[in-house]
Design an enzyme around this catalytic site. Structure first.
Site, PDB file in Angstrom:
ATOM      1  N   TYR A   1     -35.688  23.527 -26.211  1.00 32.39           N
ATOM      2  CA  TYR A   1     -34.549  24.038 -25.457  1.00 32.39           C
ATOM      3  C   TYR A   1     -33.620  22.876 -25.141  1.00 32.39           C
ATOM      4  O   TYR A   1     -33.876  22.077 -24.250  1.00 32.39           O
ATOM      5  CB  TYR A   1     -35.049  24.720 -24.178  1.00 32.39           C
ATOM      6  CG  TYR A   1     -33.979  25.289 -23.282  1.00 32.39           C
ATOM      7  CD1 TYR A   1     -32.816  25.842 -23.796  1.00 32.39           C
ATOM      8  CD2 TYR A   1     -34.144  25.286 -21.897  1.00 32.39           C
ATOM      9  CE1 TYR A   1     -31.843  26.364 -22.968  1.00 32.39           C
ATOM     10  CE2 TYR A   1     -33.182  25.816 -21.060  1.00 32.39           C
ATOM     11  CZ  TYR A   1     -32.030  26.350 -21.597  1.00 32.39           C
ATOM     12  OH  TYR A   1     -31.070  26.863 -20.765  1.00 32.39           O
TER      13      TYR A   1
ATOM     14  N   ASP B   1     -33.088  27.101 -28.845  1.00 32.03           N
ATOM     15  CA  ASP B   1     -31.722  27.231 -28.367  1.00 32.03           C
ATOM     16  C   ASP B   1     -31.134  25.825 -28.375  1.00 32.03           C
ATOM     17  O   ASP B   1     -31.406  25.018 -27.495  1.00 32.03           O
ATOM     18  CB  ASP B   1     -31.727  27.830 -26.962  1.00 32.03           C
ATOM     19  CG  ASP B   1     -30.329  27.915 -26.349  1.00 32.03           C
ATOM     20  OD1 ASP B   1     -29.350  27.547 -27.036  1.00 32.03           O
ATOM     21  OD2 ASP B   1     -30.223  28.333 -25.186  1.00 32.03           O
TER      22      ASP B   1
ATOM     23  N   HIS C   1     -29.420  36.157 -25.229  1.00 29.54           N
ATOM     24  CA  HIS C   1     -29.646  35.707 -26.601  1.00 29.54           C
ATOM     25  C   HIS C   1     -30.332  36.815 -27.395  1.00 29.54           C
ATOM     26  O   HIS C   1     -31.012  37.671 -26.833  1.00 29.54           O
ATOM     27  CB  HIS C   1     -30.552  34.474 -26.627  1.00 29.54           C
ATOM     28  CG  HIS C   1     -29.922  33.234 -26.085  1.00 29.54           C
ATOM     29  ND1 HIS C   1     -29.501  32.193 -26.879  1.00 29.54           N
ATOM     30  CD2 HIS C   1     -29.657  32.867 -24.802  1.00 29.54           C
ATOM     31  CE1 HIS C   1     -29.012  31.234 -26.116  1.00 29.54           C
ATOM     32  NE2 HIS C   1     -29.096  31.616 -24.854  1.00 29.54           N
TER      33      HIS C   1
END
Length: 267
Positions: free
Chosen positions: A113, A152, A256
């Site tokens: 992340y 991400d 998302h």
């Protein structure tokens, strides 16, 4: 086939109320990498140790309700690496690596992340620190083993990767420095890391259908004003085994959408 999924949950408990476990059961991936789980070990106990028959592994942020990563796996890893060795970002729970090593192969699945810089200059500076330190880590890892990093990334690499690119040239996630970092990461030359953006390997020309994140403001999702922020980044040998991809939009688990890639190998 090895089915691998990535999803920023924007909170594991929140996504659970929206049926993410039922969806994972139906999808039946070998591994699902999750980011922004926003839980602590005490939240996991008795509730989230497993999901749809997959065993969970976690990297929790020290700060409650913040960041964190997970990988749920059908296969038992040979090793679990929590954090990548940077004290600042390991405290935020941003990196989890499951290794599936055999006498003939070294292979990792990574859930990562990347920081967002959208909240202001301080976090953008942190994002740049992360990028500066993470590049040599990935370069060193690539020398040792094959891997797929799912995550991400919080960067839209090219103009095709977001709807309103002209209006975002000065915004975090599409800054020239961030995009240049991605270009270098994917550069197979002597100055690059030589990783492969698997989605673009499979779908080099896709635009509107490539988005994985939409703002919660202004009906962005309904109008498909999106960004491609979620990636599979693989070493070249693994990327060549990618056969198909799917970005799932039917049910909304967070801001998302999950992206799944089928790779032509088994663990």
């Amino acid at each position: 086939m090895f089915k691998l999924t990535s999803l920023n949950l924007n909170g594991l408990r929140s996504a659970a109320t929206k049926g993410v476990a039922d969806w994972v059961a139906e999808l039946a991936p070998d591994c699902i990498c999750m980011q922004e789980i926003r839980v602590q070990a005490s939240d996991i106990e008795g509730r989230f140790e497993e999901m749809a028959g997959l065993k969970g592994h976690f990297h929790f942020a020290q700060k409650k309700g913040y960041a964190g990563t997970a990988v749920y796996s059908r296969h038992a890893p040979s090793d679990v690496v929590i954090g990548w060795g940077d004290a600042e970002f390991d405290a935020e729970g941003r990196y989890l690596e499951l290794r599936f090593d055999t006498p003939t192969r070294k292979f990792s699945v990574i859930s990562c992340y990347f920081p967002s810089g959208s909240s202001g200059e301080e976090r953008q500076a942190a994002k740049f620190r992360f990028l500066a330190g993470f590049f040599p880590h990935l370069l060193a890892l690539k020398r040792e083993r094959e891997f797929v990093l799912c995550g991400d990334i919080n960067i839209a690499h090219k103009e095709a990767d977001l709807k309103n690119w002209k209006g975002n040239l000065k915004n975090s996630g599409f800054l020239p420095e961030e995009r240049a970092w991605m270009t270098r990461l994917l550069d197979a030359g002597t100055e690059g890391a030589g990783l492969v953006d698997v989605y673009r390997h499979l779908k080099p020309d896709t635009t509107d259908d490539c988005y994985t994140w939409w703002s919660n403001r202004g009906q962005a999702r309904a109008k498909n004003v999106g960004w491609r922020l979620d990636y599979h980044l693989a070493t070249p040998a693994i990327a060549q085994l990618a056969r198909s991809e799917e970005i799932y939009r039917t049910v909304r688990f967070s801001d998302h959408a999950p992206i799944t890639v089928d790779y032509d190998f088994t663990l």
